[in-house]
Write a protein that holds these residues in place. Structure first.
Motif, short mmCIF file in Angstrom:
data_model
loop_
_atom_site.label_atom_id
_atom_site.label_comp_id
_atom_site.label_asym_id
_atom_site.label_seq_id
_atom_site.Cartn_x
_atom_site.Cartn_y
_atom_site.Cartn_z
N LEU A 68 -5.34 -4.76 -2.82
CA LEU A 68 -4.80 -5.86 -2.00
C LEU A 68 -5.56 -7.16 -2.26
O LEU A 68 -4.95 -8.22 -2.36
N LEU A 78 -7.52 0.95 -2.13
CA LEU A 78 -6.37 0.17 -1.64
C LEU A 78 -6.79 -1.24 -1.24
O LEU A 78 -6.08 -2.20 -1.52
N ARG A 79 -7.95 -1.35 -0.60
CA ARG A 79 -8.45 -2.69 -0.25
C ARG A 79 -8.68 -3.55 -1.50
O ARG A 79 -8.39 -4.74 -1.51
N ALA A 109 -5.08 -7.00 4.81
CA ALA A 109 -5.58 -5.71 4.34
C ALA A 109 -5.95 -4.82 5.52
O ALA A 109 -5.61 -3.62 5.53
N VAL A 146 0.83 -1.21 0.00
CA VAL A 146 0.00 0.00 0.00
C VAL A 146 0.87 1.26 0.00
O VAL A 146 0.50 2.26 -0.63
N GLU A 171 -9.42 4.41 0.86
CA GLU A 171 -9.34 3.12 1.55
C GLU A 171 -9.90 1.99 0.68
O GLU A 171 -9.29 0.92 0.56
N ILE A 204 -4.23 -1.18 6.24
CA ILE A 204 -5.05 0.04 6.26
C ILE A 204 -4.96 0.73 7.61
O ILE A 204 -4.86 1.97 7.68
#
Length: 202
Positions: A81, A77-78, A91, A63, A74, A95
């Protein structure tokens, strides 16, 4: 959990597919280190060891690398992943690390996004794109109240670029322009203010 299949991803990494299509992506040396084999059980103890020794750190590094190129929410990015084969626990860890060190903040992201796009995108388009990025509707509305989008100025600039004047357009041309601006997401109120409100009876 039973290891149902081990599938090569590239020369160095493989997907370890567990029951219920749960997947881990590990280097081949790691697969050997943790004794992972097709048809064998992966104990909870070994799974937790993989998480804490390997995947937490790797997810954090991933990340941080993704944020080097551009800001992300968020949810974005999740999703990255998940697509990379990281389990939810990894994850969550990555985060939380970013939030703790103020590397991500969806509300701040939204403010920057509106500031950057408010002169070239309609309010509706901005709302739609921020929702797709995972921002809450109420958060978006609050940001747009703080930083209003001047759609009238955008429409006037667009028409100037096209060398068009509302006063010189006939009904058919104005109607065509209204439809084009509507497809771009501009509100009826903003469009009618520029085009003279000639469609108020429609």
């Amino acid at each position: 959990m039973t290891v149902t299949e081990i599938v090569p991803v590239d020369k160095r990494r493989s997907k370890v597919i567990l029951e219920d299509d749960f997947t881990l992506v590990l280097y081949r040396g790691e697969i050997r280190k943790f004794g992972i084999e097709e048809g064998k059980m992966l104990s909870e103890e070994t799974y937790q060891e993989i998480l804490h020794e390997v995947l937490f750190k790797r997810a954090r590094e991933r990340v941080l690398f993704l944020l080097k190129s551009s800001d992300k929410t968020e949810q974005e990015l999740r999703r990255k992943l998940k697509d990379g084969g990281y389990p939810k626990e990894a994850a969550d860890y990555a985060i939380e690390f970013l939030k703790k060190h103020n590397f991500i903040n969806d509300q701040d992201y939204g403010r920057r996004y509106v500031e950057f796009n408010s002169k070239r995108k309609s309010e509706r388009q901005i709302q739609y794109e921020l929702q797709r990025k995972g921002l809450d509707k109420e958060v978006i509305k609050e940001i747009l109240r703080e930083q209003p989008v001047d759609e009238v100025a955008q429409i006037r600039a667009y028409m100037k670029k096209k060398c068009l004047s509302p006063e010189e357009m006939d009904f058919k041309e104005s109607r065509k322009m209204m439809a084009a601006l509507g497809r771009k997401g501009f509100s009826y109120d903003a469009i009618s203010r520029v085009l003279g409100g000639i469609y108020s009876d429609d």
